[in-house]
Every structure is written in C-alpha cells, then in structure tokens.
Write a protein that holds these residues in place. Structure first.
Motif, mmCIF file in Angstrom:
data_model
loop_
_atom_site.group_PDB
_atom_site.id
_atom_site.type_symbol
_atom_site.label_atom_id
_atom_site.label_comp_id
_atom_site.label_asym_id
_atom_site.label_seq_id
_atom_site.Cartn_x
_atom_site.Cartn_y
_atom_site.Cartn_z
ATOM 1 N N LEU A 143 1.096 -1.342 -0.034
ATOM 2 C CA LEU A 143 0.208 0.215 0.422
ATOM 3 C C LEU A 143 1.002 1.546 0.182
ATOM 4 N N PRO A 144 1.103 2.160 -0.818
ATOM 5 C CA PRO A 144 1.342 3.527 -1.044
ATOM 6 C C PRO A 144 0.951 4.199 0.266
ATOM 7 N N PRO A 145 1.837 5.028 0.511
ATOM 8 C CA PRO A 145 1.516 6.346 1.686
ATOM 9 C C PRO A 145 0.091 6.692 0.913
ATOM 10 N N LEU A 146 -0.816 7.722 2.104
ATOM 11 C CA LEU A 146 -1.373 8.895 1.445
ATOM 12 C C LEU A 146 -0.526 9.749 0.563
ATOM 13 N N CYS A 147 0.306 10.300 0.911
ATOM 14 C CA CYS A 147 1.262 11.303 0.159
ATOM 15 C C CYS A 147 1.117 10.887 -1.349
ATOM 16 N N GLU A 148 1.432 9.600 -1.516
ATOM 17 C CA GLU A 148 1.902 9.270 -3.086
ATOM 18 C C GLU A 148 -0.221 8.432 -3.650
ATOM 19 N N ARG A 149 -0.424 8.951 -2.842
ATOM 20 C CA ARG A 149 -2.163 9.001 -3.687
ATOM 21 C C ARG A 149 -3.240 9.807 -3.673
ATOM 22 N N THR A 150 -2.334 11.135 -3.672
ATOM 23 C CA THR A 150 -3.037 12.703 -3.563
ATOM 24 C C THR A 150 -4.549 12.691 -3.809
ATOM 25 N N ALA A 151 -5.078 12.343 -5.068
ATOM 26 C CA ALA A 151 -6.164 11.906 -5.811
ATOM 27 C C ALA A 151 -7.473 11.577 -4.776
ATOM 28 N N ASP A 152 -6.792 10.524 -3.558
ATOM 29 C CA ASP A 152 -7.697 9.614 -2.662
ATOM 30 C C ASP A 152 -7.941 10.729 -1.492
ATOM 31 N N ILE A 153 -7.343 11.924 -1.126
ATOM 32 C CA ILE A 153 -7.331 12.485 -0.358
ATOM 33 C C ILE A 153 -9.082 13.372 -0.233
ATOM 34 N N PRO A 154 -8.945 14.515 -1.301
ATOM 35 C CA PRO A 154 -10.571 14.713 -1.524
ATOM 36 C C PRO A 154 -12.031 13.927 -1.133
ATOM 37 N N LEU A 155 -11.680 12.707 -1.466
ATOM 38 C CA LEU A 155 -12.864 11.803 -1.782
ATOM 39 C C LEU A 155 -13.082 11.202 0.390
ATOM 40 N N LEU A 156 -11.789 11.045 0.468
ATOM 41 C CA LEU A 156 -11.221 10.953 1.947
ATOM 42 C C LEU A 156 -11.819 11.807 2.461
ATOM 43 N N MET A 157 -11.900 13.006 2.667
ATOM 44 C CA MET A 157 -12.247 13.856 3.359
ATOM 45 C C MET A 157 -13.784 14.434 3.439
ATOM 46 N N PHE A 158 -13.962 14.135 2.407
ATOM 47 C CA PHE A 158 -15.769 14.099 2.446
ATOM 48 C C PHE A 158 -16.825 12.958 2.963
ATOM 49 N N HIS A 159 -15.976 12.148 2.741
ATOM 50 C CA HIS A 159 -16.331 10.693 4.049
ATOM 51 C C HIS A 159 -16.568 10.961 5.518
ATOM 52 N N PHE A 160 -15.068 11.408 5.337
ATOM 53 C CA PHE A 160 -15.045 11.301 7.150
ATOM 54 C C PHE A 160 -16.022 12.963 7.293
ATOM 55 N N LEU A 161 -15.452 14.170 7.333
ATOM 56 C CA LEU A 161 -16.603 14.368 7.245
ATOM 57 C C LEU A 161 -18.360 15.207 6.860
ATOM 58 N N HIS A 162 -18.721 13.656 6.516
ATOM 59 C CA HIS A 162 -20.222 13.385 6.229
ATOM 60 C C HIS A 162 -20.818 13.582 5.840
ATOM 61 N N GLY A 163 -20.497 14.590 4.722
ATOM 62 C CA GLY A 163 -20.801 14.995 3.596
ATOM 63 C C GLY A 163 -21.525 16.345 3.996
ATOM 64 N N GLN A 164 -21.303 16.350 5.262
ATOM 65 C CA GLN A 164 -21.464 17.937 5.948
ATOM 66 C C GLN A 164 -21.171 19.307 6.005
ATOM 67 N N LYS A 165 -19.767 19.186 5.406
ATOM 68 C CA LYS A 165 -19.294 20.545 5.091
ATOM 69 C C LYS A 165 -18.376 21.232 3.834
ATOM 70 N N ASN A 166 -18.419 22.564 4.292
ATOM 71 C CA ASN A 166 -17.692 22.651 2.715
ATOM 72 C C ASN A 166 -16.218 23.278 3.073
ATOM 73 N N VAL A 167 -16.034 22.688 1.989
ATOM 74 C CA VAL A 167 -14.503 22.689 2.400
ATOM 75 C C VAL A 167 -14.213 23.678 0.577
ATOM 76 N N PRO A 168 -13.727 24.734 0.672
ATOM 77 C CA PRO A 168 -12.708 25.670 -0.408
ATOM 78 C C PRO A 168 -12.041 24.643 -0.986
ATOM 79 N N HIS A 169 -11.985 25.115 -2.072
ATOM 80 C CA HIS A 169 -10.764 24.459 -3.168
ATOM 81 C C HIS A 169 -9.401 24.846 -2.794
ATOM 82 N N VAL A 170 -8.899 25.620 -2.066
ATOM 83 C CA VAL A 170 -7.968 25.896 -2.050
ATOM 84 C C VAL A 170 -7.028 25.252 -1.075
ATOM 85 N N VAL A 171 -8.182 25.190 -0.188
ATOM 86 C CA VAL A 171 -8.136 24.056 1.215
ATOM 87 C C VAL A 171 -7.451 22.692 0.767
ATOM 88 N N VAL A 172 -8.028 22.531 0.083
ATOM 89 C CA VAL A 172 -8.684 20.873 -0.058
ATOM 90 C C VAL A 172 -7.296 20.946 -1.068
#
Length: 442
Positions: free
Chosen positions: A318-347
C-alpha cells in the motif's frame, strides 16, 4: 494521434496551424464558420479547439467568439478551447478565460509559445481522459465486488485493490505491507470477503502487541492450569479461525520465539495447546501485515527468512497517502459525512501536506476540523496540521501566492502559463486572475 479543430474565417490561419502542428504529428482540421465548427464537434471527437473571436468582416467586438465559446461549452463542457484574439478585444478573451477558456493568443502569435501551450493542453486533456476511464474502472470494481466500504479513486490504490480481488479466491498466504494508517486492515477485509472462505470466521490479532509469555496461549490456546491464573480451557486464535481467515497484524514486531512457533503451524497446519501434548490441525488462510522492512530485518537477524517466504507468497504494497493524493478529497468528504463545505484552495493545501500518519491522520484531522469550524466553511487551520511540513517539489510556495512568487514562477517556467499554474497549485484561470490583479504581463 491528437486532433485539433481550428474555427477561423481566415483560411491562412488554419493553413498555418495545420502546417505547424502537422510537423509534430498532431492532426488538424479547419472550418471557417461557427456553424461549421459546431457541426464538426457533434459529428466527431477532437482533443482541442482553437477558435477566432470575430467572423464577420469589420466586426471587432468579440461577441461572435463569446457566443461560439458558450455553444461549444454546451456541447462539450470539458473540451479545452484556445481563443485567437486581436488586441482590440483582448478584454473579451480574458473574460472568457476567467469563465473556463484554456488560454488566449494574440495575432500574430509566437510559434514556439503557441506550440508549447497546445502541447501542454493536449497532454492535460489526455490525462483527464485517462482519469475518466480510471474512475469508470473504479466504479465497475465497486459494483462487481464487495470492497468493504473502502474509499478511494486514485490509480495507485486501484492497482492494489484489483490485485487483491484477483488473488482473493486463491488459498495462499498474503503479506500486506505499507506504512501505519495506510489501510492494511481494510485490504485484509477485502481479501477475506471476496475469498472462498468468506462465510468462515475472520479473526484479527495484533501479534506485535502480544507479550512473549502470552503469545503461544493467544495463538494456539491453553489447557486449564497451563499457567498461573488460567482455570479453564482456552481456544487459540488458530482454532477460532479454522475454516476461515486469520489476520496477523504488526508481523514485524513478533518475537523470535513467536516466529518459530508460527512457522511450524504454517508448514504443517499442526499445533498443540499450551500444556497439552495433543496435536491439533486447522485449515486457516493467513493474511499478515507489517510496516517493517522485512528484508532489512532479515539482514539484521531480526526476522526469520524461512518465515518471510511462508508469509509472502503474494505481497500487496500500500502506498502512503502522500503518493495517492487523488484519494484525499474523497476521504475528506467521507470523514466529514458530506456535511461541511471545504474551499478548493484548502483541498489543494491538504493534498500538498505529507500526511506522515496517512489515512488515520486525515480522519483525526477531519474530526478536529468538523468540531472547530462551528457551521462555517472549514479553513486549513481547523485541521491542526503542521504548516512547516507543507512542501513543493520545486520550491516552497505560499498557497495564496503574492506578486513576487508569481513572477518567479513565470520566470522559472519561461513564461509558460500552464506550467507556472501547476507549480503554484492554481488553475490557469486562477493564475490569469492574479496576473490581472497584480498587473503582470505574461
């Protein structure tokens, strides 16, 4: 071969572009009216459009070009479009760039600069097409197999999952390697769920956390009175997992005695409970995981080579998360339960953070941000990450670049807008807005 459509009422423009791009094996087709251009786009596939801003003689307002741009966007929203413009209507072109046009060039143009822009956009278009195909493949995997709720969309993770699905039915040991918090246990669950033993037990043991004096009883069981404090017979994890799967985590931390005991049961399928001479048999598929470099541990005498080859019939890394950054927005949405707005620059900031704690660190950071944001949009500070860990391969940059940083990026990339924007972590449109804001000539 890449295909470019030129829409310009001047045949000389199309001929010049066809000649220039043809020398580089880029197929170019020219049409002379907006109507003809729109017709070709509905009939065939192109990777890039180069369009004029005016088509009627003595017209310089750019309105025709703006209407054409809008019509193309309705047909193909993601198709890159370069605008050919004269200085008399530069403002209209800049406005279209803000609204999604890929770039603009002024007549007469610089061949080298234009060619660089075109090739960059074609490369980006190809990458986007590959990404669409990849997402389709990921969605197909999720439809066809039980992936145990794994959240991913990166090609790096998809390769691991595809391999896991392929080997899941085979009754062979699997070694899952990767850093702490990267999702090794989740991959083990996918292996078990899609195996022939899916209906059997799935038993998890952190062998690295077992004290040496309790390891044997934990894995193989113990008879009453076998050691102080045990008053009744105890089944070991191998017995409990019989007919199913045993997941042994933190394998690199297993003691030398534990390694010897484990090797025997892997070789023969036989073991004795502690305090018993009765040989027992079990049929268990063993999946192990570690964040330890086992080949190095073997060299240093800390891990048995024969056990390593018993465990490592197939390895999933398994590669570390820093080598699969495309997963970060999806994981973040999952962990935040889709309830929070995260600006693009923060992503983008989160995708540049190295995540030494991997997915586990991201999950904890999201919990913190969710609590601290208190109903407003989440900021980067809400995640509580160490800013000094943010880095860029080229050089460290501000995530809201100032004028000097933008000028430096343009100089380092020889004025190439696409490359400078990529280095700054911005879209081309965002970079153009800052160029206009600071009065920087590109």
């Amino acid at each position: 071969m890449s295909r470019v459509l030129v829409i310009d009422d001047n045949p000389a423009i199309g001929s010049a572009l066809e000649l220039m791009l043809g020398l580089h094996q880029i197929e170019t087709e020219s049409v002379f009216t907006p109507q003809a251009g729109l017709a070709r786009l509905t009939e065939d596939e192109f990777d890039l459009v180069i369009q004029d801003m005016n088509f009627t003689e003595d017209t310089t307002s750019g309105q025709e070009g703006m209407r054409l741009f809008g019509a193309i966007r309705e047909i193909q929203p993601d198709l890159p479009i370069i605008l050919i413009t004269a200085w008399t209507h530069l403002e209209a072109a800049v406005e279209l760039v803000k609204n999604g046009a890929a770039d603009y060039i002024a007549k007469p143009w610089d061949d080298a600069k234009l060619f660089t822009t075109i090739t960059n956009l074609l490369e980006l278009s190809e990458l986007q097409q590959q990404q669409k195909q990849h997402i389709a493949q990921v969605n197909l995997l999720k439809q066809r197999y039980n992936l145990c709720g794994l959240v991913f969309q990166s090609p790096e993770m998809a390769r691991v999952v595809e391999m896991a699905i392929k080997i899941a039915p085979a009754d062979v040991p699997v070694l899952i390697t990767g850093p702490n918090g990267s999702g090794k246990e989740k991959i083990a669950e996918i292996l078990q769920t899609n195996s022939r033993a899916a209906n059997g037990p799935f038993v998890k043991v952190n062998v690295g956390a077992l004290p040496d004096d309790l390891m044997e009883a934990e894995l193989f069981g113990a008879e009453a009175g076998a050691y102080t404090g045990i008053t009744k017979q105890r089944q070991g994890r191998f017995e409990i997992a019989n007919g199913g799967t045993l997941f042994l985590d933190e394998m690199g931390n297993l003691s030398a005695n534990g390694q010897a005991k484990l090797l025997r049961v892997l070789q023969t399928g036989e073991f004795e409970r502690l305090g018993s001479s009765e040989t027992r048999r079990c049929k268990v598929r063993v999946i192990s995981a570690t964040n330890t470099n086992l080949p190095l541990a073997i060299e240093q005498g800390r891990f048995r080579e024969d056990l390593y080859y018993r465990l490592n019939v197939i390895e999933l890394n398994l590669p570390p998360l820093c080598e699969r950054t495309a997963d970060i927005p999806l994981l973040m949405f999952h962990f935040l339960h889709g309830q929070k707005n995260v600006p693009h620059v923060v992503v983008k900031q989160l995708q540049r953070y190295p995540w030494p704690g991997n997915v586990r660190e991201l999950e904890n950071a999201c919990k913190r941000a969710e609590l601290l944001s208190e109903g407003r949009d989440i900021s980067f500070d809400d995640f509580g990450l160490m800013l000094n860990l943010l880095s860029n391969k080229t050089h460290k940059i501000s995530l809201e670049p100032d004028k000097n940083t933008i000028v430096m990026a343009l100089e380092q990339n020889s004025g190439n807008i696409s490359q400078a924007a990529r280095q700054l972590g911005l879209t081309r449109q965002a970079l153009y807005r800052r160029l206009e804001k600071y009065g920087i000539q590109s």
